[in-house]
Design a protein around this motif. Sequence first.
Motif, PDB file in Angstrom:
ATOM      1  N   GLN A 193     -14.903  62.276  96.311  1.00  0.00           N
ATOM      2  CA  GLN A 193     -13.847  61.444  97.238  1.00  0.00           C
ATOM      3  C   GLN A 193     -13.100  60.682  96.380  1.00  0.00           C
ATOM      4  OE1 GLN A 193     -14.295  60.362 100.631  1.00  0.00           O
ATOM      5  NE2 GLN A 193     -12.227  59.472 100.133  1.00  0.00           N
ATOM      6  N   LEU A 194     -11.621  60.718  96.684  1.00  0.00           N
ATOM      7  CA  LEU A 194     -10.757  60.040  96.014  1.00  0.00           C
ATOM      8  C   LEU A 194     -10.681  58.634  96.875  1.00  0.00           C
ATOM      9  CD1 LEU A 194     -10.014  63.072  95.491  1.00  0.00           C
ATOM     10  CD2 LEU A 194      -7.487  62.345  95.243  1.00  0.00           C
ATOM     11  N   MET A 195     -10.399  57.529  95.941  1.00  0.00           N
ATOM     12  CA  MET A 195     -10.127  56.240  96.443  1.00  0.00           C
ATOM     13  C   MET A 195      -8.994  55.915  96.948  1.00  0.00           C
ATOM     14  SD  MET A 195     -13.249  55.172  95.996  1.00  0.00           S
ATOM     15  CE  MET A 195     -13.800  56.979  96.240  1.00  0.00           C
ATOM     16  N   ASP A 196      -7.854  56.267  96.306  1.00  0.00           N
ATOM     17  CA  ASP A 196      -6.491  56.259  96.772  1.00  0.00           C
ATOM     18  C   ASP A 196      -5.556  57.168  96.232  1.00  0.00           C
ATOM     19  OD1 ASP A 196      -4.173  54.932  97.803  1.00  0.00           O
ATOM     20  OD2 ASP A 196      -3.818  53.363  96.072  1.00  0.00           O
ATOM     21  N   PRO A 197      -5.256  58.213  97.255  1.00  0.00           N
ATOM     22  CA  PRO A 197      -5.289  58.199  98.739  1.00  0.00           C
ATOM     23  C   PRO A 197      -6.925  58.654  98.954  1.00  0.00           C
ATOM     24  CG  PRO A 197      -4.170  60.136  98.420  1.00  0.00           C
ATOM     25  CD  PRO A 197      -4.219  59.098  97.048  1.00  0.00           C
ATOM     26  N   PRO A 198      -7.347  58.375 100.406  1.00  0.00           N
ATOM     27  CA  PRO A 198      -8.583  58.537 100.517  1.00  0.00           C
ATOM     28  C   PRO A 198      -9.040  60.044 101.080  1.00  0.00           C
ATOM     29  CG  PRO A 198      -7.713  57.294 102.203  1.00  0.00           C
ATOM     30  CD  PRO A 198      -6.653  57.521 101.295  1.00  0.00           C
ATOM     31  N   VAL A 199      -8.802  61.059 100.009  1.00  0.00           N
ATOM     32  CA  VAL A 199      -9.057  62.292 100.104  1.00  0.00           C
ATOM     33  C   VAL A 199     -10.339  62.487  99.974  1.00  0.00           C
ATOM     34  CG1 VAL A 199      -8.356  64.606  99.529  1.00  0.00           C
ATOM     35  CG2 VAL A 199      -6.562  62.799  99.895  1.00  0.00           C
ATOM     36  N   SER A 200     -11.333  63.361 100.564  1.00  0.00           N
ATOM     37  CA  SER A 200     -12.502  64.044 100.512  1.00  0.00           C
ATOM     38  C   SER A 200     -12.297  65.472 100.500  1.00  0.00           C
ATOM     39  CB  SER A 200     -13.414  63.502 101.636  1.00  0.00           C
ATOM     40  OG  SER A 200     -14.741  64.117 101.568  1.00  0.00           O
ATOM     41  N   ASP A 201     -12.806  66.121  99.153  1.00  0.00           N
ATOM     42  CA  ASP A 201     -12.539  67.585  99.353  1.00  0.00           C
ATOM     43  C   ASP A 201     -13.225  68.064  98.131  1.00  0.00           C
ATOM     44  OD1 ASP A 201     -11.323  70.345  99.594  1.00  0.00           O
ATOM     45  OD2 ASP A 201      -9.622  69.180 100.594  1.00  0.00           O
ATOM     46  N   VAL A 202     -13.153  69.403  97.847  1.00  0.00           N
ATOM     47  CA  VAL A 202     -14.151  70.057  96.870  1.00  0.00           C
ATOM     48  C   VAL A 202     -13.074  70.156  95.562  1.00  0.00           C
ATOM     49  CG1 VAL A 202     -15.068  72.336  96.148  1.00  0.00           C
ATOM     50  CG2 VAL A 202     -15.414  71.365  98.378  1.00  0.00           C
ATOM     51  N   ALA A 203     -13.720  69.829  94.406  1.00  0.00           N
ATOM     52  CA  ALA A 203     -12.965  69.962  93.281  1.00  0.00           C
ATOM     53  C   ALA A 203     -13.712  70.952  92.156  1.00  0.00           C
ATOM     54  CB  ALA A 203     -13.016  68.671  92.376  1.00  0.00           C
ATOM     55  N   THR A 204     -12.743  71.716  91.513  1.00  0.00           N
ATOM     56  CA  THR A 204     -13.448  72.721  90.773  1.00  0.00           C
ATOM     57  C   THR A 204     -14.044  71.934  89.480  1.00  0.00           C
ATOM     58  OG1 THR A 204     -11.936  74.522  91.336  1.00  0.00           O
ATOM     59  CG2 THR A 204     -13.186  74.703  89.185  1.00  0.00           C
ATOM     60  N   GLY A 205     -15.141  72.342  88.690  1.00  0.00           N
ATOM     61  CA  GLY A 205     -15.657  71.642  87.728  1.00  0.00           C
ATOM     62  C   GLY A 205     -17.126  71.022  88.156  1.00  0.00           C
ATOM     63  N   SER A 206     -17.680  70.447  87.020  1.00  0.00           N
ATOM     64  CA  SER A 206     -19.343  69.911  87.415  1.00  0.00           C
ATOM     65  C   SER A 206     -19.162  68.745  86.921  1.00  0.00           C
ATOM     66  CB  SER A 206     -20.160  70.830  86.629  1.00  0.00           C
ATOM     67  OG  SER A 206     -19.976  70.955  84.977  1.00  0.00           O
ATOM     68  N   ALA A 207     -19.990  67.579  87.311  1.00  0.00           N
ATOM     69  CA  ALA A 207     -20.322  66.414  87.126  1.00  0.00           C
ATOM     70  C   ALA A 207     -21.427  65.859  87.647  1.00  0.00           C
ATOM     71  CB  ALA A 207     -19.012  65.487  87.434  1.00  0.00           C
ATOM     72  N   ARG A 208     -21.880  64.882  87.304  1.00  0.00           N
ATOM     73  CA  ARG A 208     -23.224  64.356  87.800  1.00  0.00           C
ATOM     74  C   ARG A 208     -22.633  63.740  89.035  1.00  0.00           C
ATOM     75  NH1 ARG A 208     -25.040  59.227  87.305  1.00  0.00           N
ATOM     76  NH2 ARG A 208     -23.573  58.721  85.694  1.00  0.00           N
ATOM     77  N   LEU A 209     -23.818  63.613  90.098  1.00  0.00           N
ATOM     78  CA  LEU A 209     -23.722  63.043  91.572  1.00  0.00           C
ATOM     79  C   LEU A 209     -23.397  61.611  91.171  1.00  0.00           C
ATOM     80  CD1 LEU A 209     -23.780  63.220  94.649  1.00  0.00           C
ATOM     81  CD2 LEU A 209     -26.385  63.042  94.425  1.00  0.00           C
ATOM     82  N   GLY A 210     -22.612  60.967  92.097  1.00  0.00           N
ATOM     83  CA  GLY A 210     -22.165  59.581  91.809  1.00  0.00           C
ATOM     84  C   GLY A 210     -21.309  59.130  90.534  1.00  0.00           C
ATOM     85  N   SER A 211     -21.172  59.933  89.829  1.00  0.00           N
ATOM     86  CA  SER A 211     -20.277  59.709  88.551  1.00  0.00           C
ATOM     87  C   SER A 211     -18.771  59.722  88.880  1.00  0.00           C
ATOM     88  CB  SER A 211     -20.411  60.573  87.589  1.00  0.00           C
ATOM     89  OG  SER A 211     -19.901  62.130  87.879  1.00  0.00           O
TER      90      SER A 211
END
Length: 489
Positions: free
Chosen positions: A445-463
């Motif tokens: 979830q991007l904050m500004d602009p408020p885009v919700s989409d899939v990103a390539t890569g790995s990261a911890r939930l909530g990070s």
Amino acid sequence: MVERATSLACDPSASETGRLLTQAFQTIRDDLEVRQAFPEAALAEIEQAVADPELPERDETDVEFVTIDPPGSMDLDQAMHISRDGAGFRVRYAIADVPAFLHEGGALDAETRLRGQTIYCPDTRVPLHPPALSEEAASLLPDAVRPAYVWDIRLTADGERETAELYRAMVRSRRRYTYTEAQELIDGGDAEEALLLLKEVGELRIAREIDRGGASLPMPEQEVGVGTEEDGCDYTLSLRPLLPAEDWNAQISLLTGMVAARIMLDGGVGILRTMPEPTEGAVARFRREVEALGAQWPEGMPYGEFLRTLDRTDTRHLAIVNAATFLFRGAGYTAFDGELPPEDEQVQSAIAAPYAHVTAPLRRLVDRFGLAVCEALSAGREVPDWARAALPDLPDVMEETGRRAKAVDRACVTAVEAAVLRDRVGEDFEAVVVDGVDGDRVQVQLMDPPVSDVATGSARLGSAITVRVERADILAGEVDLRIVGRDEQ
């Protein structure tokens, strides 16, 4: 959530981006086989029915009903009046009377069964019924006398249902509020009694929901709108937390749906909106994710009550809210006539009670039949044959059309996201990981602009992460994001 663009001063299609989006929206509707124009026979039926509707004899135009809806709405399904009733409350909830204008077995009836529900796109609304019915003749517009199904529900002082009945009557809404207007009036103490009591009853019903073990998902709405002339009139994207007034108003609808379900079950015929309980494993998984995100969920507190402790304005809680969505899966419809469904198949688990859809007949097909069933049962009459005969087919109709509506909504939002990021390819944005997808992709979830989409890569939930826009294609409805930085603290 897609909201229809209603600005008259701005024409988004005047810009290149707007023209591409207009083309994309139409392609989405064509590809997903959204029925747009109504057959001439259906329009002719409406013209005749509007001229000679089947009106109820009962007159409740002296009741000061009000409506609360999003700005620009014309298909007003519900009007509400709340008053004190001794130590308790009396809730009267008027619902648009579609059967007064629509005759079963005709061309419009057949068309509505193919559509199932209204579909909302940023550039237009594709209605379940022709606007002559849904936005005019049957809509509970202010100062217009309309036929309605009236739910008359008495509540105790602590908000429990005491008695309830449903009847047809002529009504007249006095005022139309937006949620923002209602909230401001209530907060300022300047609201009329019905709105002040909406807050009081709404909060009591929320308390009863917690007592039942019910759950509401505090998901901010991703809205599509239209900008101003100053900013070029392009489509805009925003992430809006729900107002308390929306929650209170929803509680009146939920109360009505629970009353309807009880009437149907007692009468042995009807159609319920059901959802299975989340498994113990699913709840345990959610608890682990909550703990991993550093939130405090006391032992013994039901997940529904915990969700209400989240701060709807805290973007860091988006990961918890998204993690909870898998607890709310498997919703469907269960029709019955004679033999009741097993008890564990009667309940909508998020509501923690049997529940039925009966408050939005202008926008959702199933409600028309649920209202007819409940009105007959409440009056002690036989359920109309046309309503009873439709019940077995409604679950499949609503499931198929619901899938289409969700697909259109998601595709339109993704096209707008691509438009918002089209001129920002190569730029980096702050984001939060809100869900996993597979080994090398995550939902962000991007904050500004408020885009919700899939990103390539790995990261911890909530990070907290940084993502780069690699590509944004409006016509394809695709956005490619890549994680380029992580804050794992």
